[in-house]
Motif scaffolding. Sequence first.
Motif, mmCIF file in Angstrom:
data_model
loop_
_atom_site.group_PDB
_atom_site.id
_atom_site.type_symbol
_atom_site.label_atom_id
_atom_site.label_comp_id
_atom_site.label_asym_id
_atom_site.label_seq_id
_atom_site.Cartn_x
_atom_site.Cartn_y
_atom_site.Cartn_z
ATOM 1 N N PRO A 3 2.097 73.862 15.556
ATOM 2 C CA PRO A 3 2.406 72.564 14.430
ATOM 3 C C PRO A 3 3.840 73.483 13.939
ATOM 4 O O PRO A 3 4.567 74.081 13.593
ATOM 5 C CB PRO A 3 1.116 72.706 13.605
ATOM 6 N N LEU A 4 4.988 72.140 12.759
ATOM 7 C CA LEU A 4 5.760 72.150 12.169
ATOM 8 C C LEU A 4 5.395 73.450 10.506
ATOM 9 O O LEU A 4 5.151 72.620 10.009
ATOM 10 C CB LEU A 4 7.364 71.736 11.751
ATOM 11 N N GLY B 215 0.173 65.936 12.708
ATOM 12 C CA GLY B 215 1.446 66.405 12.313
ATOM 13 C C GLY B 215 1.263 65.808 10.636
ATOM 14 O O GLY B 215 1.651 64.441 10.640
ATOM 15 N N MET B 216 1.243 67.048 10.243
ATOM 16 C CA MET B 216 1.518 66.217 8.478
ATOM 17 C C MET B 216 2.618 66.966 7.928
ATOM 18 O O MET B 216 2.530 67.365 6.816
ATOM 19 C CB MET B 216 0.515 66.364 7.756
ATOM 20 N N ASP B 217 3.878 67.718 8.399
ATOM 21 C CA ASP B 217 4.848 68.653 8.172
ATOM 22 C C ASP B 217 5.463 68.015 7.279
ATOM 23 O O ASP B 217 6.443 68.142 6.799
ATOM 24 C CB ASP B 217 5.815 68.662 9.233
ATOM 25 N N ASN B 218 5.601 65.712 6.972
ATOM 26 C CA ASN B 218 5.829 65.550 6.085
ATOM 27 C C ASN B 218 4.655 65.581 4.777
ATOM 28 O O ASN B 218 6.021 64.341 4.351
ATOM 29 C CB ASN B 218 6.649 64.286 6.810
ATOM 30 N N ASN C 217 9.620 70.441 24.833
ATOM 31 C CA ASN C 217 9.715 70.487 23.274
ATOM 32 C C ASN C 217 8.344 69.440 23.096
ATOM 33 O O ASN C 217 9.385 67.444 22.939
ATOM 34 C CB ASN C 217 10.234 70.904 22.138
ATOM 35 N N ASN C 218 7.239 68.597 22.827
ATOM 36 C CA ASN C 218 6.819 67.144 22.431
ATOM 37 C C ASN C 218 5.960 67.759 21.198
ATOM 38 O O ASN C 218 4.959 67.123 21.224
ATOM 39 C CB ASN C 218 6.093 66.959 23.148
ATOM 40 N N SER C 219 6.883 68.603 20.152
ATOM 41 C CA SER C 219 5.473 69.029 18.857
ATOM 42 C C SER C 219 6.037 68.939 17.844
ATOM 43 O O SER C 219 6.346 67.632 17.990
ATOM 44 C CB SER C 219 5.527 70.362 18.842
ATOM 45 N N ARG C 220 7.105 69.315 17.271
ATOM 46 C CA ARG C 220 8.129 68.675 15.975
ATOM 47 C C ARG C 220 9.736 69.425 16.774
ATOM 48 O O ARG C 220 9.429 70.517 16.994
ATOM 49 C CB ARG C 220 7.614 68.993 14.894
#
Length: 314
Positions: free
Chosen positions: A210-211, A83-86, A235-238
Motif C-alpha cells: 500500500p502507499l 486502498g485508502m491512501d486518498n 507495479n499494480n499497487s500505487r
Amino acid sequence: MTASPATNRVISSSPTFGRYSEEPLELLRAAGCSVQLIDRGDTHALMQALPDATAWIAGFEPVDETTLAHAPNIKVVAKCGAGMDNFDLRYLKERGIATVNVPGGNARPVAEYTVGQIVALARGILANDQSVRAGKWGPTIGRGLDGRTLGIVGFGAIGQEVAKLATVFGMSVIVTDPLVGQAALDAHSVQAVALDELLEKADVVSIHVPLAETTRNLIGEAELAMMAPHALLINNSRGGILDERALAAALTAGTIAGAALDVFEQEPLPKDSPLLSVPRLVLSSHTAGYSDSALAVVTRRCAESVLETLKATH
C-alpha cells in the motif's frame, strides 16, 4: 436490516460501484437508503451531493478536510476496494466518521493481470504484435519463466495470489515484507529476504504494497540500479511507490529490460507524460482489479459494510 431514507442518503463517486451490477444498489435501497451515482471527475455534482449525504462511497478523489467540509452529515466513507491512501484517516477519526473498505476482494484479478503482464513482457508479445502490423515476419525470442525468480514486494492477499500463479509457471518466489509471518511464508513455500537482496536476485520484481509514507518512492534510482539488466518490473499497487522519472531513465538507458505499470503518480496519465514515449514499457489505466466476477463480490461487500456501519452509528 432497515434504514430510514430521511437519514441515510448514500452517494457514490466510485467508478465501479453500481455500474456493472445492480445488486449493491438493490441492497441499499431495500434497506431504505436513497442512492445517487456520480460520474468520476464530476466535482460539481459531488459538491452538490455531499451536504445531504450520510454515506459516501468514494473513488480516487481526496477524502480530506477540504472535501468533507461540504459534508456535515457524513457518518461513513467507504472505498469500493482496498486502498485508502486518498483518505485523510487522521481527520476522519477526529470527525468521528467511520471508514470501511474491501480488502482482498480483488486479489485474484490483480494477480491474474500481473502474471499476464509478466508473460507479455517476458515473451515479447506486444513487440511481436507491432512487428507483424509493420509488415515484418519472424520469431520473437522471449525469455521463458520456468526456473526464473520472482521477487514480490509486499506479501499480503494480492502478493500471495501472485505467488500461487507464478509457481504454476515453474518460477521460484522470494518476498520482502516486514509484516509477513512465517506461517504465510511456509504456506506458499516462499523465502523472505531484504529488499536489496530481492532486487539483486529477482528476474521479475512485482510491487504489491500500500502507499504510505514508509513506502512512498520505495523504488527509486538506487533500487533500480540494483536490478539485473534482464529484469522486469511490475507495479499494480500505487503510483507513488515507484519513482516514475527514475524508471523512465532506467528503461531508456537499458538498465532494466522492461516494465509494466497499471498505476501512476497522476491519474489519468497526462498526455505530456514522458512515460508515453519510453521503450519497453506496457501501460494500462488502473484496471488490474476489474474483472466481472471480482466486481460483483467487491461491490456487494462494500454495500453490506456501509449498511452495517450505518446501522451501528444510527
